[in-house]
Design an enzyme around this catalytic site. Structure first.
Site, PDB file in Angstrom:
ATOM      1  N   ALA A 164      63.609  10.743 139.660  1.00 53.90           N
ATOM      2  CA  ALA A 164      64.209  11.827 140.169  1.00 53.90           C
ATOM      3  C   ALA A 164      65.169  11.757 141.251  1.00 53.90           C
ATOM      4  O   ALA A 164      65.643  12.968 141.358  1.00 53.90           O
ATOM      5  CB  ALA A 164      62.913  12.719 140.477  1.00 53.90           C
TER       6      ALA A 164
ATOM      7  N   SER B   2      62.929   3.691 141.456  1.00 56.04           N
ATOM      8  CA  SER B   2      63.415   2.366 141.248  1.00 56.04           C
ATOM      9  C   SER B   2      63.326   1.073 142.089  1.00 56.04           C
ATOM     10  O   SER B   2      62.910   0.127 141.784  1.00 56.04           O
ATOM     11  CB  SER B   2      64.644   2.485 140.016  1.00 56.04           C
ATOM     12  OG  SER B   2      65.658   2.549 140.983  1.00 56.04           O
ATOM     13  N   ALA B   3      63.875   1.513 143.198  1.00 55.75           N
ATOM     14  CA  ALA B   3      64.058   0.626 144.272  1.00 55.75           C
ATOM     15  C   ALA B   3      62.614   0.206 144.845  1.00 55.75           C
ATOM     16  O   ALA B   3      62.246  -1.048 145.003  1.00 55.75           O
ATOM     17  CB  ALA B   3      64.972   1.034 145.261  1.00 55.75           C
ATOM     18  N   ALA B   4      61.856   1.156 145.035  1.00 56.36           N
ATOM     19  CA  ALA B   4      60.483   1.163 145.184  1.00 56.36           C
ATOM     20  C   ALA B   4      59.554  -0.113 144.618  1.00 56.36           C
ATOM     21  O   ALA B   4      58.879  -0.704 144.844  1.00 56.36           O
ATOM     22  CB  ALA B   4      59.625   2.336 145.712  1.00 56.36           C
TER      23      ALA B   4
ATOM     24  N   ASP C  29      68.871   1.888 148.740  1.00 58.50           N
ATOM     25  CA  ASP C  29      67.510   2.473 148.360  1.00 58.50           C
ATOM     26  C   ASP C  29      66.606   1.277 148.471  1.00 58.50           C
ATOM     27  O   ASP C  29      65.539   1.232 148.851  1.00 58.50           O
ATOM     28  CB  ASP C  29      67.396   2.847 146.730  1.00 58.50           C
ATOM     29  CG  ASP C  29      68.106   4.049 146.745  1.00 58.50           C
ATOM     30  OD1 ASP C  29      68.754   4.784 147.249  1.00 58.50           O
ATOM     31  OD2 ASP C  29      67.934   4.694 145.315  1.00 58.50           O
TER      32      ASP C  29
HETATM   33  C1  MEV Z   1      70.904   6.721 144.509  1.00 55.55           C
HETATM   34  O1  MEV Z   1      69.832   7.022 145.243  1.00 55.55           O
HETATM   35  C2  MEV Z   1      72.131   6.886 145.566  1.00 55.55           C
HETATM   36  C3  MEV Z   1      73.227   6.403 145.031  1.00 55.55           C
HETATM   37  O2  MEV Z   1      74.390   6.627 145.985  1.00 55.55           O
HETATM   38  C4  MEV Z   1      73.624   4.961 144.322  1.00 55.55           C
HETATM   39  C5  MEV Z   1      73.437   4.156 145.082  1.00 55.55           C
HETATM   40  O3  MEV Z   1      73.463   4.109 146.464  1.00 55.55           O
HETATM   41  O4  MEV Z   1      73.110   2.860 144.544  1.00 55.55           O
HETATM   42  C6  MEV Z   1      74.075   7.881 144.152  1.00 55.55           C
END
Ligand code: MEV
Length: 335
Positions: free
Chosen positions: A113, A118-120, A161
């Site tokens: 969302a 995805s990073a977590a 992230d």
């Molecule tokens: C995604 O959470 C944030 C963006 O700036 C993509 C990124 O920083 O990799 C849209």
């Protein structure tokens, strides 16, 4: 260590998404919702992923000798599985060891969302798997590997992230080439935030690619917008540290307008963002990649009930959140 559980927090981008991809600073905060990855080494070489709680119901994927078997197919969960699989692959390459592992993933927030799930997922998987293999990676190593995972799955990604999922807190982040700069900010006030989200029409990857194509077509205009987002972030840093919530709100609104100019908002997202302002929010903006997904509204504490209730008239997916300072965390379960 045969069995380990690791967790990493979700995040809200307070300022600077998209511009951060092009080297401008962003301000991001970890929240009190986490992803948990339980890892257990196997006797065989397989990677087995059980993602029971990634917003949609369960899916079991087995990967053996390069063959992927998917028992159930649920779109968004599958994309999270891409991150899990890549996290195992890159961690194995980095450590020079590969073992079969069963992974179980649980999320306290909606996946995909714009809350950094995805990073977590990537960061918690790297931490859990490397600990199972008997390595204690530093946070710098975890964050860097996590960034590699995001870049490899998304094609293009900033280290924002994965940094916040690893270190937690409120960070000002920017990067130059492969050097990542992270400055912890001491925000001298509570930040009462309400997160609302609407169905995602596009993924973060789509939106990042969209901004790239717009920038290729209209370099001067788009560079100007990105630069203004960077400036907004720097002004926001000052008022956040002072605890001047009213000014933080004004700058959030400016940031949303600039993101809108980049074409990363949507009709539904704007509806939520403007409803929040009508219901007394000090400021509101989309957060994360956009194209639907999450938005944040900042409020004074005495208005939080009204704000939450009014937002629920527009979307059922509304929750309050607080900044939670803990980054990635490993718990050892058994040998
Ligand atoms: C995604 O959470 C944030 C963006 O700036 C993509 C990124 O920083 O990799 C849209």
């Amino acid at each position: 260590m045969r069995r380990v559980v690791a967790s990493a927090p979700g995040k809200v981008t307070l300022f600077g998404e998209h511009a951060v991809v092009y080297g401008y600073p962003a301000i991001v905060a970890s929240i009190d919702k986490r992803i948990y990855v339980n890892a257990e080494l196997r006797e065989d070489e397989k990677i087995r992923i059980n993602a029971q709680d990634l917003r949609t119901s369960g899916v079991i994927v087995s990967i053996s000798n390069g063959e992927i078997q998917i028992t159930t197919d649920y779109g968004r969960t599958l994309s999270a599985i891409g991150y899990l699989n890549k996290a195992i692959e890159l961690t194995s390459e980095y450590l020079g060891v590969r073992k079969g592992v069963s992974l179980e993933v649980r999320s306290e927030m909606p996946v995909g969302a714009g809350l950094g799930t995805s990073a977590a997922v990537s960061v918690a998987t790297i931490a859990a798997y490397s600990t199972c293999l008997g390595y204690e990676l530093s946070k710098d190593e975890i964050a860097r590997l996590g960034w590699e995972v995001e870049k490899s799955v998304q094609g293009i990604a900033s280290p924002m992230d994965t940094s916040i999922a690893t270190f937690g807190g409120v960070l000002k982040i920017w990067f130059e080439g492969s050097t990542i700069y992270r400055v912890p900010l001491h925000v001298s006030s509570e930040l009462p935030l309400v997160v609302s989200y609407v169905e995602r029409e596009k993924s973060t990857r789509d939106m990042v690619m969209w901004v790239k194509s717009l920038k290729d077509k209209h370099p001067e205009l788009v560079n100007g917008i990105l630069e203004h987002i960077g400036r907004t972030t720097l002004e926001a840093e000052k008022v956040l540290v002072e605890g001047n919530l009213r000014e933080v709100g004004v700058l959030m609104n400016i940031n949303h307008g600039l993101l809108e100019a980049l074409g990363v908002s949507s009709r539904r997202l704007n509806e939520v963002v403007y409803t929040a302002r009508m219901a007394g929010a000090l400021g509101s903006k989309l957060t994360g990649g956009g194209g639907g997904g999450a938005s944040i509204a900042l409020t004074l504490p005495d208005n939080i009930d009204i704000l939450t209730n009014v937002l629920r008239l527009v979307t059922p997916h509304v929750f309050r959140t607080n900044i939670q300072y803990e980054g990635v965390k490993v718990n050892h379960l058994s040998d």
